[in-house]
Write a protein that holds these residues in place. Sequence first.
Motif, PDB file in Angstrom:
ATOM      1  N   LEU A 182      31.335   0.961 -64.159  1.00 30.80           N
ATOM      2  CA  LEU A 182      30.472  -0.172 -64.477  1.00 30.80           C
ATOM      3  C   LEU A 182      28.999   0.202 -64.356  1.00 30.80           C
ATOM      4  O   LEU A 182      28.169  -0.212 -65.179  1.00 30.80           O
ATOM      5  N   GLN A 183      28.676   0.985 -63.340  1.00 33.96           N
ATOM      6  CA  GLN A 183      27.283   1.366 -63.120  1.00 33.96           C
ATOM      7  C   GLN A 183      26.803   2.360 -64.165  1.00 33.96           C
ATOM      8  O   GLN A 183      25.685   2.248 -64.667  1.00 33.96           O
ATOM      9  N   ALA A 184      27.651   3.350 -64.488  1.00 30.62           N
ATOM     10  CA  ALA A 184      27.240   4.397 -65.421  1.00 30.62           C
ATOM     11  C   ALA A 184      27.467   4.013 -66.879  1.00 30.62           C
ATOM     12  O   ALA A 184      26.787   4.516 -67.767  1.00 30.62           O
ATOM     13  N   GLY A 185      28.453   3.157 -67.137  1.00 34.01           N
ATOM     14  CA  GLY A 185      28.756   2.777 -68.510  1.00 34.01           C
ATOM     15  C   GLY A 185      29.516   3.835 -69.277  1.00 34.01           C
ATOM     16  O   GLY A 185      29.547   3.791 -70.511  1.00 34.01           O
ATOM     17  N   PRO A 212      18.233   3.672 -55.600  1.00 30.50           N
ATOM     18  CA  PRO A 212      18.517   5.101 -55.408  1.00 30.50           C
ATOM     19  C   PRO A 212      19.262   5.668 -56.603  1.00 30.50           C
ATOM     20  O   PRO A 212      19.960   4.952 -57.325  1.00 30.50           O
ATOM     21  N   SER A 213      19.103   6.971 -56.807  1.00 34.11           N
ATOM     22  CA  SER A 213      19.718   7.584 -57.979  1.00 34.11           C
ATOM     23  C   SER A 213      21.191   7.921 -57.754  1.00 34.11           C
ATOM     24  O   SER A 213      22.005   7.762 -58.657  1.00 34.11           O
ATOM     25  N   TRP A 214      21.546   8.381 -56.552  1.00 34.14           N
ATOM     26  CA  TRP A 214      22.926   8.750 -56.287  1.00 34.14           C
ATOM     27  C   TRP A 214      23.750   7.507 -56.016  1.00 34.14           C
ATOM     28  O   TRP A 214      23.342   6.613 -55.274  1.00 34.14           O
ATOM     29  N   TYR A 215      24.939   7.468 -56.584  1.00 34.42           N
ATOM     30  CA  TYR A 215      25.806   6.299 -56.440  1.00 34.42           C
ATOM     31  C   TYR A 215      26.391   6.158 -55.039  1.00 34.42           C
ATOM     32  O   TYR A 215      26.939   5.110 -54.702  1.00 34.42           O
ATOM     33  N   VAL A 276      39.296  17.084 -55.597  1.00 34.53           N
ATOM     34  CA  VAL A 276      38.830  15.761 -55.171  1.00 34.53           C
ATOM     35  C   VAL A 276      37.428  15.850 -54.575  1.00 34.53           C
ATOM     36  O   VAL A 276      36.631  14.902 -54.706  1.00 34.53           O
ATOM     37  N   SER A 277      37.083  16.969 -53.939  1.00 33.94           N
ATOM     38  CA  SER A 277      35.724  17.143 -53.427  1.00 33.94           C
ATOM     39  C   SER A 277      34.728  17.248 -54.581  1.00 33.94           C
ATOM     40  O   SER A 277      33.637  16.661 -54.529  1.00 33.94           O
ATOM     41  N   ALA A 278      35.105  17.992 -55.621  1.00 35.32           N
ATOM     42  CA  ALA A 278      34.224  18.108 -56.789  1.00 35.32           C
ATOM     43  C   ALA A 278      34.040  16.763 -57.480  1.00 35.32           C
ATOM     44  O   ALA A 278      32.937  16.449 -57.961  1.00 35.32           O
ATOM     45  N   MET A 279      35.085  15.943 -57.533  1.00 35.40           N
ATOM     46  CA  MET A 279      34.945  14.623 -58.137  1.00 35.40           C
ATOM     47  C   MET A 279      34.060  13.722 -57.289  1.00 35.40           C
ATOM     48  O   MET A 279      33.284  12.906 -57.824  1.00 35.40           O
ATOM     49  N   ALA A 280      34.152  13.843 -55.967  1.00 34.16           N
ATOM     50  CA  ALA A 280      33.255  13.070 -55.108  1.00 34.16           C
ATOM     51  C   ALA A 280      31.800  13.465 -55.348  1.00 34.16           C
ATOM     52  O   ALA A 280      30.909  12.603 -55.406  1.00 34.16           O
ATOM     53  N   ILE A 281      31.556  14.764 -55.500  1.00 34.73           N
ATOM     54  CA  ILE A 281      30.198  15.237 -55.772  1.00 34.73           C
ATOM     55  C   ILE A 281      29.724  14.739 -57.126  1.00 34.73           C
ATOM     56  O   ILE A 281      28.582  14.281 -57.284  1.00 34.73           O
ATOM     57  N   THR A 282      30.592  14.798 -58.124  1.00 34.03           N
ATOM     58  CA  THR A 282      30.211  14.397 -59.482  1.00 34.03           C
ATOM     59  C   THR A 282      29.933  12.908 -59.579  1.00 34.03           C
ATOM     60  O   THR A 282      28.960  12.479 -60.218  1.00 34.03           O
ATOM     61  N   LEU A 283      30.776  12.096 -58.961  1.00 31.21           N
ATOM     62  CA  LEU A 283      30.677  10.647 -59.133  1.00 31.21           C
ATOM     63  C   LEU A 283      29.697   9.993 -58.178  1.00 31.21           C
ATOM     64  O   LEU A 283      29.143   8.931 -58.509  1.00 31.21           O
TER      65      LEU A 283
END
Length: 452
Positions: A182-185, A212-215, A276-283
């Motif tokens: 929702l935030q990124a679209g 802030p820029s990071w979600y 899952v760590s990489a996805m946490a960093i990405t998102l």
Amino acid sequence: MNNVPTLDDFGHDPLWISIIKAVAIFVFLMLGVLMGVWTERKLISRMQHRYGPNRAGKFGLLQSVADGLKMGLKEDIMPRTVDKVIYFLAPVIIAVPAFLAFSVVPFGPMVWMFGHKTPLQLTDLPVAVLLVLATASIGVYGVVLAGWGSRSPYAVLGGLRSAAQVVSYEIAMGLSFVAVFLQAGTLSTSEIVAKQASGGTWDILGLSIPAPSWYVVSLIPSFLIYAITMLGETNRVPFDLPEGEGELVGGFHTEYSSSLKFAMFMLAEYVNVFTVSAMAITLFFGGWRAPWPLSLWDGANSGWWPMLWFFLKLVIAFGFFVWVRASLPRVRYDQLMAFGWKVLIPVNLAWILLAATFKALRMPEADRAIILSIGAVVIIGAFAIWLRFDTVNQRRREAKAAAIEEEFEQLREEPAAGGFPVPPLDAPHYHGVVPAARLNSDAAKEVTSGSN
């Protein structure tokens, strides 16, 4: 901003560059597993005041290599009663999807590679995040089939536990992504990273508040839920119930000897941790973008430097897994399932409604009165449902406590009512009264000693 990749930048690389990227990701994950095993053993040993691996190589760095060679060369013992096809396929099914999920992880911006401008990412899709969820779902088939193909009761129980656990926590994990979408679209990983380049502003009640820029800051409930589901998705402590050594011997891989098949299970576990760590960093942590104050440097988010920031974030995320493993005990299975279904999912749904409401209020053409009215109705309805279930649960707890007290009262009056012999709780020798049998025994000993 020309170095920021978009969906249009993918699919134009020569085949040999795509092969180089795929091989680089594979080598990175294999080396990451070797270093991850050594790092985990070292960190946990220091937390427990031990030395950890220190024999094979400098600082024990070659210990993981030695363990890998040992498992690769060790005799592969296969029980006679297993289903051979499923028994052989299960380690492959669990390992291959773990590597595939990394194909959509962005490592950096657009760079020049052998004269070609290409993104530091193998590929991207409009629904890339869903691809990661899909590969994680496929991986659980390997666990289930490993238990089923072993034809062992402990292995089957481990496989069933894993199936129930992954279904429960994947729902919560998928719901934690909704607020990010929702935030990124968008559901594209590269575009989600691009959306976190600048935070913009929040216009609330006529006030402009810098966002802030990071979600991880603006969507902190989503991140906290995702951090918990990461542990459940990867079967790590405190949610490593499928492997429960205490009650299931070794879980779903009980019948796999310490050979190459067992090594593939361990390999898949660590690669899933990296995924899952990489996805946490990405998102949530801006992906490959440099953290503040490094982001003040103009060249921090260009060239090959962003790959370094990504690796540093990945090391910190992996350290979180190690810290949790060294600190928390394993939970009971009923606690695990109750927490997933009764806490994570309802909280996730409530947070999604709240995030969607704030998103709708920031739209210029939105009718705020209608949105607030709908939000109020939803909140009141959710509270009424929670109150209803809480009242029912309270009555059940009171009834259970009354039944337990009644059972204890019956046992106090009749100790043998429990269905098995119960020793008396008020024996004579508790009050200093010596039983007759003991008196006779003591008298016999005195006679014997006197005769001698």
